[in-house]
Motif scaffolding. Sequence first.
Motif, PDB file in Angstrom:
ATOM      1  N   GLU A 165     -65.755  32.768  10.981  1.00 25.23           N
ATOM      2  CA  GLU A 165     -65.074  33.874  11.664  1.00 25.23           C
ATOM      3  C   GLU A 165     -63.824  33.401  12.400  1.00 25.23           C
ATOM      4  OE1 GLU A 165     -66.073  37.574  14.707  1.00 25.23           O
ATOM      5  OE2 GLU A 165     -67.684  36.197  14.155  1.00 25.23           O
ATOM      6  N   ILE A 166     -63.928  32.290  13.096  1.00 30.36           N
ATOM      7  CA  ILE A 166     -62.771  31.746  13.810  1.00 30.36           C
ATOM      8  C   ILE A 166     -61.699  31.323  12.814  1.00 30.36           C
ATOM      9  CG2 ILE A 166     -61.962  29.825  15.245  1.00 30.36           C
ATOM     10  CD1 ILE A 166     -64.780  29.958  16.622  1.00 30.36           C
ATOM     11  N   GLY A 167     -62.105  30.661  11.740  1.00 26.73           N
ATOM     12  CA  GLY A 167     -61.151  30.225  10.729  1.00 26.73           C
ATOM     13  C   GLY A 167     -60.418  31.382  10.090  1.00 26.73           C
ATOM     14  N   GLU A 168     -61.142  32.439   9.765  1.00 24.65           N
ATOM     15  CA  GLU A 168     -60.509  33.611   9.152  1.00 24.65           C
ATOM     16  C   GLU A 168     -59.543  34.291  10.121  1.00 24.65           C
ATOM     17  OE1 GLU A 168     -63.776  35.982   7.739  1.00 24.65           O
ATOM     18  OE2 GLU A 168     -64.150  34.646   6.040  1.00 24.65           O
ATOM     19  N   LEU A 169     -59.920  34.361  11.394  1.00 29.16           N
ATOM     20  CA  LEU A 169     -59.028  34.959  12.385  1.00 29.16           C
ATOM     21  C   LEU A 169     -57.743  34.139  12.498  1.00 29.16           C
ATOM     22  CD1 LEU A 169     -58.537  37.127  14.550  1.00 29.16           C
ATOM     23  CD2 LEU A 169     -59.767  35.655  16.172  1.00 29.16           C
ATOM     24  N   PHE A 170     -57.890  32.817  12.613  1.00 27.74           N
ATOM     25  CA  PHE A 170     -56.712  31.949  12.713  1.00 27.74           C
ATOM     26  C   PHE A 170     -55.853  32.045  11.458  1.00 27.74           C
ATOM     27  CE2 PHE A 170     -54.561  27.822  12.267  1.00 27.74           C
ATOM     28  CZ  PHE A 170     -53.862  27.791  13.450  1.00 27.74           C
ATOM     29  N   ASP A 171     -56.482  32.015  10.287  1.00 27.25           N
ATOM     30  CA  ASP A 171     -55.738  32.092   9.027  1.00 27.25           C
ATOM     31  C   ASP A 171     -54.959  33.403   8.904  1.00 27.25           C
ATOM     32  OD1 ASP A 171     -56.825  29.637   8.419  1.00 27.25           O
ATOM     33  OD2 ASP A 171     -58.183  30.404   6.859  1.00 27.25           O
ATOM     34  N   SER A 172     -55.465  34.468   9.534  1.00 31.72           N
ATOM     35  CA  SER A 172     -54.798  35.768   9.431  1.00 31.72           C
ATOM     36  C   SER A 172     -53.444  35.791  10.134  1.00 31.72           C
ATOM     37  CB  SER A 172     -55.693  36.877   9.999  1.00 31.72           C
ATOM     38  OG  SER A 172     -55.732  36.844  11.418  1.00 31.72           O
ATOM     39  N   TYR A 173     -53.156  34.798  10.958  1.00 33.59           N
ATOM     40  CA  TYR A 173     -51.867  34.748  11.645  1.00 33.59           C
ATOM     41  C   TYR A 173     -50.748  34.245  10.732  1.00 33.59           C
ATOM     42  CZ  TYR A 173     -55.016  35.044  15.629  1.00 33.59           C
ATOM     43  OH  TYR A 173     -56.002  35.426  16.498  1.00 33.59           O
ATOM     44  N   TYR A 174     -51.113  33.672   9.602  1.00 29.83           N
ATOM     45  CA  TYR A 174     -50.122  33.190   8.638  1.00 29.83           C
ATOM     46  C   TYR A 174     -49.734  34.332   7.717  1.00 29.83           C
ATOM     47  CZ  TYR A 174     -50.910  28.394  10.111  1.00 29.83           C
ATOM     48  OH  TYR A 174     -50.978  27.240  10.851  1.00 29.83           O
ATOM     49  N   GLU A 175     -48.455  34.575   7.614  1.00 32.20           N
ATOM     50  CA  GLU A 175     -47.939  35.618   6.738  1.00 32.20           C
ATOM     51  C   GLU A 175     -47.000  34.965   5.730  1.00 32.20           C
ATOM     52  OE1 GLU A 175     -46.149  38.735   9.058  1.00 32.20           O
ATOM     53  OE2 GLU A 175     -47.877  38.848  10.410  1.00 32.20           O
ATOM     54  N   PHE A 176     -47.175  35.343   4.473  1.00 29.40           N
ATOM     55  CA  PHE A 176     -46.383  34.746   3.404  1.00 29.40           C
ATOM     56  C   PHE A 176     -45.309  35.712   2.937  1.00 29.40           C
ATOM     57  CE2 PHE A 176     -50.405  32.617   3.626  1.00 29.40           C
ATOM     58  CZ  PHE A 176     -50.013  31.294   3.650  1.00 29.40           C
ATOM     59  N   ASP A 177     -44.135  35.145   2.639  1.00 27.86           N
ATOM     60  CA  ASP A 177     -42.966  35.945   2.254  1.00 27.86           C
ATOM     61  C   ASP A 177     -42.693  37.017   3.304  1.00 27.86           C
ATOM     62  OD1 ASP A 177     -42.538  34.503  -0.108  1.00 27.86           O
ATOM     63  OD2 ASP A 177     -44.099  35.670  -1.112  1.00 27.86           O
ATOM     64  N   SER A 178     -42.677  36.579   4.546  1.00 27.72           N
ATOM     65  CA  SER A 178     -42.468  37.479   5.680  1.00 27.72           C
ATOM     66  C   SER A 178     -41.362  36.912   6.566  1.00 27.72           C
ATOM     67  CB  SER A 178     -43.774  37.586   6.470  1.00 27.72           C
ATOM     68  OG  SER A 178     -43.611  38.392   7.615  1.00 27.72           O
ATOM     69  N   HIS A 179     -40.597  37.779   7.186  1.00 25.88           N
ATOM     70  CA  HIS A 179     -39.524  37.381   8.097  1.00 25.88           C
ATOM     71  C   HIS A 179     -38.526  36.434   7.415  1.00 25.88           C
ATOM     72  CE1 HIS A 179     -42.645  38.906  10.753  1.00 25.88           C
ATOM     73  NE2 HIS A 179     -41.686  39.144  11.640  1.00 25.88           N
ATOM     74  N   ASP A 180     -38.272  36.696   6.159  1.00 24.40           N
ATOM     75  CA  ASP A 180     -37.341  35.885   5.363  1.00 24.40           C
ATOM     76  C   ASP A 180     -37.750  34.416   5.273  1.00 24.40           C
ATOM     77  OD1 ASP A 180     -35.629  38.013   4.707  1.00 24.40           O
ATOM     78  OD2 ASP A 180     -34.642  37.849   6.670  1.00 24.40           O
ATOM     79  N   LEU A 181     -39.053  34.156   5.371  1.00 26.93           N
ATOM     80  CA  LEU A 181     -39.581  32.796   5.260  1.00 26.93           C
ATOM     81  C   LEU A 181     -40.725  32.773   4.247  1.00 26.93           C
ATOM     82  CD1 LEU A 181     -39.794  31.930   9.055  1.00 26.93           C
ATOM     83  CD2 LEU A 181     -38.177  30.973   7.407  1.00 26.93           C
ATOM     84  N   PRO A 182     -40.921  31.637   3.594  1.00 25.03           N
ATOM     85  CA  PRO A 182     -42.061  31.557   2.677  1.00 25.03           C
ATOM     86  C   PRO A 182     -43.401  31.638   3.414  1.00 25.03           C
ATOM     87  CG  PRO A 182     -40.741  29.532   2.607  1.00 25.03           C
ATOM     88  CD  PRO A 182     -40.081  30.464   3.565  1.00 25.03           C
ATOM     89  N   CYS A 183     -43.451  31.088   4.633  1.00 20.67           N
ATOM     90  CA  CYS A 183     -44.669  31.142   5.445  1.00 20.67           C
ATOM     91  C   CYS A 183     -44.269  31.277   6.907  1.00 20.67           C
ATOM     92  CB  CYS A 183     -45.503  29.877   5.236  1.00 20.67           C
ATOM     93  SG  CYS A 183     -47.049  29.875   6.180  1.00 20.67           S
ATOM     94  N   TRP A 184     -44.835  32.270   7.576  1.00 18.96           N
ATOM     95  CA  TRP A 184     -44.491  32.556   8.969  1.00 18.96           C
ATOM     96  C   TRP A 184     -45.766  32.704   9.772  1.00 18.96           C
ATOM     97  CZ3 TRP A 184     -44.948  37.251  11.916  1.00 18.96           C
ATOM     98  CH2 TRP A 184     -44.253  37.245  13.134  1.00 18.96           C
TER      99      TRP A 184
END
Length: 108
Positions: free
Chosen positions: A44-63
């Motif tokens: 549960e903690i890992g999934e919550l933390f992983d959800s903060y990573y956004e891909f192809d967002s804010h003109d970056l490959p990973c944000w």
Amino acid sequence: MKTIKIMNEFLHGPVWTCEEETGIATDNLPLVHEDPVVASLNREIGELFDSYYEFDSHDLPCWFNEERERADKPRMLELLGRLNARIAEHNDGSFVMDDRETPRVEAL
């Protein structure tokens, strides 16, 4: 002696078991890794933390969404507290705890 480190990393989850002498990660502590409560909280903690990573967002490959992480701070601290308490219940003296994540989240 083993060290249980609590620290989040993308796609790993917060529970890291390390050989104290070498610092090398190991899964050789079934007392912790096979406990269903620890496994569930780790996931549960890992999934919550992983959800903060956004891909192809804010003109970056990973944000990393720091604003969302700060908004989830109370929930993350509650989960980390439960995880630490459960691991402490298993501590028979065969490992030491090194919680690096709770202070990091508290400082957000």
